[in-house]
Scaffold this motif. Structure first.
Motif, PDB file in Angstrom:
ATOM      1  N   ALA A 111       0.824  -1.210   0.000  1.00 13.76           N
ATOM      2  CA  ALA A 111       0.000   0.000   0.000  1.00 13.76           C
ATOM      3  C   ALA A 111       0.859   1.262   0.000  1.00 13.76           C
ATOM      4  O   ALA A 111       0.582   2.222  -0.731  1.00 13.76           O
ATOM      5  CB  ALA A 111      -0.927  -0.018   1.210  1.00 13.76           C
ATOM      6  N   LEU A 112       1.904   1.277   0.819  1.00 13.55           N
ATOM      7  CA  LEU A 112       2.783   2.442   0.884  1.00 13.55           C
ATOM      8  C   LEU A 112       3.479   2.691  -0.448  1.00 13.55           C
ATOM      9  O   LEU A 112       3.562   3.829  -0.925  1.00 13.55           O
ATOM     10  CB  LEU A 112       3.832   2.235   1.978  1.00 13.55           C
ATOM     11  CG  LEU A 112       3.566   2.842   3.354  1.00 13.55           C
ATOM     12  CD1 LEU A 112       4.621   2.385   4.337  1.00 13.55           C
ATOM     13  CD2 LEU A 112       3.534   4.357   3.286  1.00 13.55           C
ATOM     14  N   LEU A 113       3.981   1.631  -1.049  1.00 14.86           N
ATOM     15  CA  LEU A 113       4.704   1.779  -2.309  1.00 14.86           C
ATOM     16  C   LEU A 113       3.771   2.212  -3.435  1.00 14.86           C
ATOM     17  O   LEU A 113       4.153   2.993  -4.312  1.00 14.86           O
ATOM     18  CB  LEU A 113       5.414   0.474  -2.660  1.00 14.86           C
ATOM     19  CG  LEU A 113       6.571   0.122  -1.714  1.00 14.86           C
ATOM     20  CD1 LEU A 113       7.054  -1.298  -1.952  1.00 14.86           C
ATOM     21  CD2 LEU A 113       7.722   1.107  -1.875  1.00 14.86           C
ATOM     22  N   LYS A 114       2.555   1.741  -3.404  1.00 10.06           N
ATOM     23  CA  LYS A 114       1.567   2.190  -4.385  1.00 10.06           C
ATOM     24  C   LYS A 114       1.320   3.682  -4.232  1.00 10.06           C
ATOM     25  O   LYS A 114       1.210   4.420  -5.220  1.00 10.06           O
ATOM     26  CB  LYS A 114       0.265   1.408  -4.209  1.00 10.06           C
ATOM     27  CG  LYS A 114      -0.825   1.790  -5.200  1.00 10.06           C
ATOM     28  CD  LYS A 114      -2.082   0.969  -4.974  1.00 10.06           C
ATOM     29  CE  LYS A 114      -3.184   1.378  -5.954  1.00 10.06           C
ATOM     30  NZ  LYS A 114      -4.429   0.595  -5.721  1.00 10.06           N
ATOM     31  N   ALA A 115       1.236   4.145  -2.976  1.00  8.46           N
ATOM     32  CA  ALA A 115       1.020   5.571  -2.723  1.00  8.46           C
ATOM     33  C   ALA A 115       2.166   6.420  -3.253  1.00  8.46           C
ATOM     34  O   ALA A 115       1.971   7.587  -3.601  1.00  8.46           O
ATOM     35  CB  ALA A 115       0.835   5.807  -1.226  1.00  8.46           C
ATOM     36  N   HIS A 116       3.373   5.840  -3.313  1.00  7.95           N
ATOM     37  CA  HIS A 116       4.536   6.576  -3.801  1.00  7.95           C
ATOM     38  C   HIS A 116       4.768   6.389  -5.298  1.00  7.95           C
ATOM     39  O   HIS A 116       5.775   6.860  -5.825  1.00  7.95           O
ATOM     40  CB  HIS A 116       5.785   6.155  -3.022  1.00  7.95           C
ATOM     41  CG  HIS A 116       5.858   6.759  -1.658  1.00  7.95           C
ATOM     42  ND1 HIS A 116       6.236   8.060  -1.442  1.00  7.95           N
ATOM     43  CD2 HIS A 116       5.556   6.246  -0.437  1.00  7.95           C
ATOM     44  CE1 HIS A 116       6.196   8.328  -0.140  1.00  7.95           C
ATOM     45  NE2 HIS A 116       5.775   7.243   0.486  1.00  7.95           N
ATOM     46  N   GLY A 117       3.852   5.703  -5.961  1.00  3.49           N
ATOM     47  CA  GLY A 117       3.967   5.539  -7.403  1.00  3.49           C
ATOM     48  C   GLY A 117       5.110   4.642  -7.826  1.00  3.49           C
ATOM     49  O   GLY A 117       5.624   4.779  -8.950  1.00  3.49           O
ATOM     50  N   ALA A 118       5.501   3.719  -6.951  1.00  2.55           N
ATOM     51  CA  ALA A 118       6.623   2.822  -7.265  1.00  2.55           C
ATOM     52  C   ALA A 118       6.159   1.654  -8.143  1.00  2.55           C
ATOM     53  O   ALA A 118       5.001   1.235  -8.097  1.00  2.55           O
ATOM     54  CB  ALA A 118       7.241   2.291  -5.982  1.00  2.55           C
ATOM     55  N   HIS A 119       7.094   1.135  -8.912  1.00  2.00           N
ATOM     56  CA  HIS A 119       6.880  -0.117  -9.657  1.00  2.00           C
ATOM     57  C   HIS A 119       7.425  -1.238  -8.776  1.00  2.00           C
ATOM     58  O   HIS A 119       8.629  -1.309  -8.517  1.00  2.00           O
ATOM     59  CB  HIS A 119       7.610  -0.079 -10.993  1.00  2.00           C
ATOM     60  CG  HIS A 119       7.620  -1.389 -11.712  1.00  2.00           C
ATOM     61  ND1 HIS A 119       6.460  -2.029 -12.097  1.00  2.00           N
ATOM     62  CD2 HIS A 119       8.650  -2.194 -12.117  1.00  2.00           C
ATOM     63  CE1 HIS A 119       6.766  -3.160 -12.707  1.00  2.00           C
ATOM     64  NE2 HIS A 119       8.081  -3.289 -12.733  1.00  2.00           N
ATOM     65  N   VAL A 120       6.544  -2.096  -8.284  1.00  6.65           N
ATOM     66  CA  VAL A 120       6.914  -3.089  -7.277  1.00  6.65           C
ATOM     67  C   VAL A 120       7.069  -4.455  -7.919  1.00  6.65           C
ATOM     68  O   VAL A 120       6.209  -4.909  -8.683  1.00  6.65           O
ATOM     69  CB  VAL A 120       5.866  -3.155  -6.147  1.00  6.65           C
ATOM     70  CG1 VAL A 120       6.347  -4.083  -5.032  1.00  6.65           C
ATOM     71  CG2 VAL A 120       5.586  -1.762  -5.589  1.00  6.65           C
ATOM     72  N   ILE A 121       8.170  -5.128  -7.605  1.00  8.16           N
ATOM     73  CA  ILE A 121       8.392  -6.511  -8.009  1.00  8.16           C
ATOM     74  C   ILE A 121       8.690  -7.324  -6.754  1.00  8.16           C
ATOM     75  O   ILE A 121       9.044  -6.762  -5.708  1.00  8.16           O
ATOM     76  CB  ILE A 121       9.552  -6.637  -9.022  1.00  8.16           C
ATOM     77  CG1 ILE A 121      10.851  -6.117  -8.410  1.00  8.16           C
ATOM     78  CG2 ILE A 121       9.227  -5.904 -10.303  1.00  8.16           C
ATOM     79  CD1 ILE A 121      12.081  -6.345  -9.280  1.00  8.16           C
TER      80      ILE A 121
END
Length: 457
Positions: free
Chosen positions: A196-206
């Motif tokens: 959720a946090l990384l989505k809020a920061h607009g990150a591309h998560v793998i």
């Protein structure tokens, strides 16, 4: 206050009606005038009544009609990384929460909390009303420096930054290290709020599969080669949700690869006080060069007193300080003083020692009870709150969680923790919240009621 609410509900007092004078109401109820004054002021603060100078107190305009559908959490949303937390935080008092991430109040050091509150309340300093220093309370940072030395992390108090919580600490690190679209590596499974946090920061998560000794190191290296992530976020001491412990060999490989591929690492270490003996820390092996370590006390002192910290490379501290001031102005001064008082209290050491044994006993009990339902742990953790378990026959954990919620039991289905969604038949159980037999009865009924077409294939 109750008397006023009752009169408004009975329409004895209607919007715009003048309340009895302070003297009249005191005589009517047989209480002091100061009690009525306090009640009126609290009702005014709640917006129930208003004062008119020289004219007394009057009933305010009525609130919007109560909607019963809004008194419970929204249950029909997708089971995403925030679903479990929202159900747990908004649950009614009689809801059972084996899926939540914290211990019940009865497991917390209430006596130490009360002593700390009294001590801080009697203090003559600025704890009750002033802002904290920008970097946080210096004596607490000094104490944290000594505590970190016990797990082989040597850092000065000047390189420790206090935050409102562990979550805020991770948020600050993301603000410091990431730009929109940067790639971030996480474990699979991992703590769902990382997603959720990384989505809020607009990150591309793998993600990389997590094993009993840490990330699958060959796949970890392949991810670094292929995607060149800027950041890796993980737990190492006690992994959430699996309960696994990072091995020294794997930790050394991770640190070496981080240096080779210019990877920064955020090591979330909020479960350190649950360990019987400290596991290896990436921050210790790295010497806080490209690894920062995050901690908090929500799990062992109080979820209500929000106090976390970051131990970071010295070169990052100034930028983190500026970000902290820009986004929250400062950390909680009162929370820091209370945390310091508890950590310096000799009873805290006894509390965590007894807590470790109590957790060990409870993990055994819960695992044995779940085994009678053919729900088996992925591994046997050496410490911590959680059992990461697989449901029998490929039953869809999300479907079970929805059915259990209707019976006021909050569960944590596996895919909420997984970017790959490879854990549809897994659940995380918080052993401190899985003591009531009702949990098992509701769980068993929900599993048996899951139709074939809702089972994982």
């Amino acid at each position: 206050m109750a008397a006023v609410h009752e009169r408004i509900a009975a329409r004895t007092l209607t919007p715009g009606s003048r309340l009895p004078s302070i003297r009249e109401f005191a005589q009517c109820l047989g209480v002091s005038k100061s009690t009525v004054v306090e009640a009126y002021e609290r009702l005014r603060a709640d917006g129930v009544i208003q004062s008119r100078p020289g004219a007394g107190y009057y009933v305010s305009a009525p609130l919007a009609p109560l909607s019963l559908s809004r008194t419970e959490p929204c249950r029909d949303r997708d089971i995403d990384p925030l679903w479990i937390t929202r159900q747990s935080l908004d649950a009614a008092h009689d809801t059972l929460k084996p899926g939540c991430g914290w211990m019940p109040p009865s497991w917390m050091p209430e006596a130490s909390l009360r002593r700390a509150l009294r001590k801080v309340a009697r203090s003559t300093g600025n704890a009750l009303a002033d802002y904290a220093p920008a970097q946080g309370l210096a004596p607490l940072r000094e104490l944290l420096s000594h505590r970190l030395a016990n797990i082989s992390i040597n850092t000065a108090a000047a390189d420790i930054l206090l935050t409102e919580s562990g979550t805020q600490a991770i948020d600050l690190m993301c603000r410091c290290l990431l730009e929109n679209g940067d790639t971030v590596l996480v474990d699979d499974p991992c703590y769902f709020n990382f997603h959720a946090l990384l989505k809020a920061h607009g990150a591309h998560v793998i993600s990389v599969p997590y094993t009993a000794t840490g990330p699958d190191i060959s796949l970890f290296e392949n991810a670094l080669k292929t995607h060149r992530p800027r950041l890796y976020i993980t737990n190492s001491g006690v992994h959430n949700p699996t309960g696994a412990t990072l091995s020294t060999d794997t930790a050394l490989r991770v640190v070496k690869l981080a240096e080779q591929y210019d990877l920064r690492i955020v090591e979330d270490d909020i479960f350190t006080d649950f360990e019987q003996s400290p596991a290896v820390r990436l921050a210790a092996l790295d010497g806080l060069q490209r690894v920062c370590l995050i901690g908090s006390f929500s799990k062992t002192i109080s979820a209500s007193i929000r106090c976390g910290f970051i131990a970071a490379p010295a070169s990052w501290v100034e930028e983190l300080l500026d970000l902290k001031i820009a986004t929250s102005f400062g950390s909680g001064n009162l929370a820091a003083h209370i945390t310091l008082a508890i950590l310096k209290d000799g009873a805290y050491r006894k509390h965590v020692e007894s807590l470790r044994q109590r957790l060990s006993d409870q993990r055994i009990r819960v695992a044995q009870r779940l085994a009678t339902m053919n729900i088996l742990p992925w591994l046997t953790p050496q410490a911590g709150l959680y059992l990461w378990c697989q449901l029998p026959n490929g039953i869809d954990a999300a479907a079970v969680a929805r059915k259990a919620l209707a019976d006021h039991v909050v569960l944590a289905p596996g895919n909420a923790f997984s970017l790959s969604h490879d854990f549809s038949d897994f659940m995380r159980f918080n052993v401190t919240q899985t003591h009531d037999e009702t949990v098992y009865q509701v769980l068993e009924a929900a599993m048996s009621d899951t139709p074939q077409n809702e089972k994982a294939q």
